[in-house]
Design an enzyme around this catalytic site. Structure first.
Site, mmCIF file in Angstrom:
data_model
loop_
_atom_site.group_PDB
_atom_site.id
_atom_site.type_symbol
_atom_site.label_atom_id
_atom_site.label_comp_id
_atom_site.label_asym_id
_atom_site.label_seq_id
_atom_site.Cartn_x
_atom_site.Cartn_y
_atom_site.Cartn_z
ATOM 1 C CD GLU A 262 -27.755 -53.715 55.465
ATOM 2 O OE1 GLU A 262 -28.866 -53.178 55.324
ATOM 3 O OE2 GLU A 262 -26.779 -53.153 55.999
ATOM 4 C CD GLU B 121 -32.777 -55.561 65.149
ATOM 5 O OE1 GLU B 121 -31.969 -54.804 65.747
ATOM 6 O OE2 GLU B 121 -32.595 -55.982 63.999
ATOM 7 C CE LYS C 269 -33.078 -52.874 63.301
ATOM 8 N NZ LYS C 269 -31.889 -52.050 63.072
ATOM 9 C CD GLU D 217 -35.933 -48.746 58.889
ATOM 10 O OE1 GLU D 217 -35.032 -49.544 59.185
ATOM 11 O OE2 GLU D 217 -36.196 -48.424 57.730
#
Length: 446
Positions: free
Chosen positions: A262, A316, A319, A325
């Protein structure tokens, strides 16, 4: 009499065949999270990634069967994840075989399952029961794969850089005492034996300060000089990877490959986080892609390439709680790019702009932390911060099409074939010039 003998038609066709069928050198992986109520269907995602992007591998944070099935026969590598809570039970061989039978056997090899990630940042978040069972579960799962004949599937476990005691300078880096000998040395021995990669999650975003902005973003800067090695670091990504390498070397495992499981940069965030913006996201991701595809390696690992997964595929909206986030994605849920850094095939991506597209900023309501972790700056034992994410970039796109390429039918067809194979534009340009030169020379000779 002209002494020049032009190449035969067969030779020309062979040259064109070779240059149009060589696979592209540029590729990148991406973390595919699903914490959104407006995300496209997995089948749509698989088709989009295969036909319109250079992304050739994904990592998911569970064993979502809809996603795994959707990527069957796509040629895209898929890495799946064992939830942290399942780790203790998988130290039992019978449970491990049952897990393989349920989550791998029905889909493999139609879906090219690449890695099984056992947990996510287990050492960082704990509890101790999971930490103690992590390496045993990895070994038992691997044995179950071998017994099933699935020994090409690799086993690893991603780590936050909270496993490091220090990283500045890299020559002084080491793993945290206790984890080093007790957990990481046995894991590295296992990874060495199975030829699997040591997975880490280096986020320069979480090491950002206005003073080191360029160092974090792959932009020109004075660099960081490591007196012990005499090496200068021009970006924090190299610094963090070399810190991991030095720590591995101190345990006796310098040759285990490092996988960047990541890394990313949000294109939007809370008002206090002004560095979370599409320009910085594009700069980081663009620099990252250039770095990993160059094959240059790092100061302590010259020439080494790193399997790398950008965090993340989509913005997203579930999140949270921070807006950062929600905004790590390369794409919005409608498949539009948050910024353009060459992820899409050159013929399909718009010309890049020095100012990236405005980032989505969904409202701050949302679910609690769930799929991927990450933070370098937190200390072990803390409750996990808001979930994983996605990151993006915005610099000058090196894949801009050159409008001066030839206009003949041969050049148009050849250029299209090269683009389909993700051949970099500068290479396409030079190939077409060569082809035109050959044809012109033949015409002159005849």
């Amino acid at each position: 009499m002209n002494p020049f003998k032009p190449p035969s038609l067969n030779t020309l066709l062979l040259i064109i065949f070779i240059i149009t069928t060589v696979p592209a050198g540029n590729s990148i992986g991406v973390n595919y999270g699903t914490l959104g109520d407006n995300l496209p269907l997995p089948s749509q995602v698989a088709h989009f990634l295969k036909t319109r992007t250079i992304i050739d591998r994904i990592r998911i944070f569970d064993v979502n069967t809809d996603i795994i099935k959707a990527f069957a026969n796509s040629g895209i590598l898929v890495s799946v994840t064992v939830p942290n809570g399942d780790i203790p039970s998988l130290t039992n061989p019978r449970n491990a075989r049952r897990w393989i039978d349920t989550n791998i056997r029905p889909f493999y090899p139609a879906t090219k399952i690449h890695y099984i990630c056992v947990g996510t940042e287990v050492l960082h978040w704990g509890p101790q029961n999971l930490v103690d069972n992590l390496v045993p579960a990895m070994k038992v799962l691997h044995s179950a794969l071998v017994k099933e004949g699935f020994d090409e599937i690799k086993i690893s476990s991603p780590h936050s850089l909270g496993i490091l005691l220090s990283s500045d300078p890299p020559s002084n880096a080491s793993f945290r005492p206790g984890w080093d000998v007790g957990n990481l040395a046995p894991m590295l021995e296992f990874l060495k034996e199975t030829k699997s990669g040591f997975m880490v999650n280096p986020y320069t975003y979480f090491g950002y300060s206005p003073a080191n902005a360029n160092f974090c973003l792959f932009k020109p800067n004075p660099g960081l000089f490591d007196k012990a090695t005499g090496l200068t670091y021009t970006n924090q990504f190299d610094q963090l990877l070399d810190a991991v390498y030095v720590s591995m070397k101190k345990l006796g495992y310098p040759d285990v490959e490092i996988v960047v499981a990541e890394t990313g940069w949000p294109s939007g965030g809370d008002p206090a986080n002004v560095h979370a913006n599409p320009v910085n996201a594009a700069a980081y991701i663009g620099g990252l892609m250039k770095k990993v595809n160059s094959g240059d390696g790092t100061p302590l690992m010259p020439g080494r390439k790193f399997e790398t997964y950008i965090f993340a595929l989509f913005n997203e909206n579930l999140k949270g709680p921070s807006l950062d986030e929600k905004n790590f994605g390369l794409f919005r849920p409608d498949f539009t790019q948050v910024y353009n850094v060459g992820i899409m095939h050159a013929a399909l991506a718009p010309s890049p702009s020095p100012i990236a597209a405005t980032s989505d900023a969904p409202s701050s309501s949302g679910s609690r932390w769930d799929d991927a972790p990450f933070f370098n700056k937190t200390t072990p034992g803390q409750a996990p911060p808001a979930s994983s994410a996605t990151a993006g970039p915005t610099t000058v796109n090196t894949n801009v099409r050159d409008s001066s390429l030839g206009s003949t039918t041969t050049n148009v067809v050849l250029a299209a074939r090269l683009v389909e194979n993700n051949i970099p534009d500068v290479v396409i340009y030079n190939i077409l010039r060569l082809v035109m030169f050959i044809f012109c020379t033949i015409d002159a000779a005849l």
